[in-house]
Motif scaffolding. Structure first.
Motif, PDB file in Angstrom:
ATOM      1  N   GLN A  58       0.886  -1.350  -0.274  1.00  0.00           N
ATOM      2  CA  GLN A  58      -0.002  -0.030   0.043  1.00  0.00           C
ATOM      3  C   GLN A  58       0.843   1.160  -0.127  1.00  0.00           C
ATOM      4  N   GLN A  62       1.138   3.933  -2.895  1.00  0.00           N
ATOM      5  CA  GLN A  62       0.966   5.343  -2.717  1.00  0.00           C
ATOM      6  C   GLN A  62       2.140   6.330  -3.143  1.00  0.00           C
ATOM      7  N   TYR A  78      -9.580  -0.316  -0.044  1.00  0.00           N
ATOM      8  CA  TYR A  78      -8.450   0.633  -0.091  1.00  0.00           C
ATOM      9  C   TYR A  78      -9.046   1.741  -0.826  1.00  0.00           C
TER      10      TYR A  78
END
Length: 131
Positions: A58, A62, A78
């Protein structure tokens, strides 16, 4: 952060040009990803990193232009959190359900906690589907 593929019409050939966070080579998910690329007439993606740690993946997603494959449920989760934005690309092959195996004689407290958590999560999913 918005991925450059959201600026046009995403496709597997376009996705092939980006770095990938991939599961290890011997996993069913990796086989499904590789097969999807091959079915598109593309060479399998070369991993920028091989990783199955959701939180690390994750964070990498990002902070970079990397791509990764996550389950539909994880992608929706998410996206609802505003952490990632899903691309409308799907694997050609379903990897099926996830399983767990342990030794017949293993009755450790850690295993019991994992099983308890899995059963609770499964019951919650079923309850939501029945609503």
């Amino acid at each position: 952060r918005r991925h450059p593929l959201h600026r046009g019409t995403p496709s597997w050939p376009k996705a092939a040009g980006y770095p990938w966070i991939l599961p290890p080579r011997q996993t069913e998910l990796r086989h499904a990803i590789d097969a999807t690329f091959l079915d598109q007439g593309l060479a399998p993606a070369t991993p920028w990193i091989e990783c199955t740690a959701p939180i690390l993946n994750q964070r990498l997603l990002q902070g970079s232009a990397c791509l990764a494959v996550v389950s539909g449920a994880a992608g929706r989760y998410y996206e609802e959190l505003g952490v990632i934005k899903r691309l409308p690309l799907a694997l050609k092959y379903d990897v099926g359900p996830v399983g767990m195996a342990w030794g017949r004689d293993d009755d450790s407290p850690a295993l019991q906690l994992v099983l308890q958590a899995l059963r609770a999560a499964g019951a919650e999913i079923v309850a939501r589907q029945l609503q």
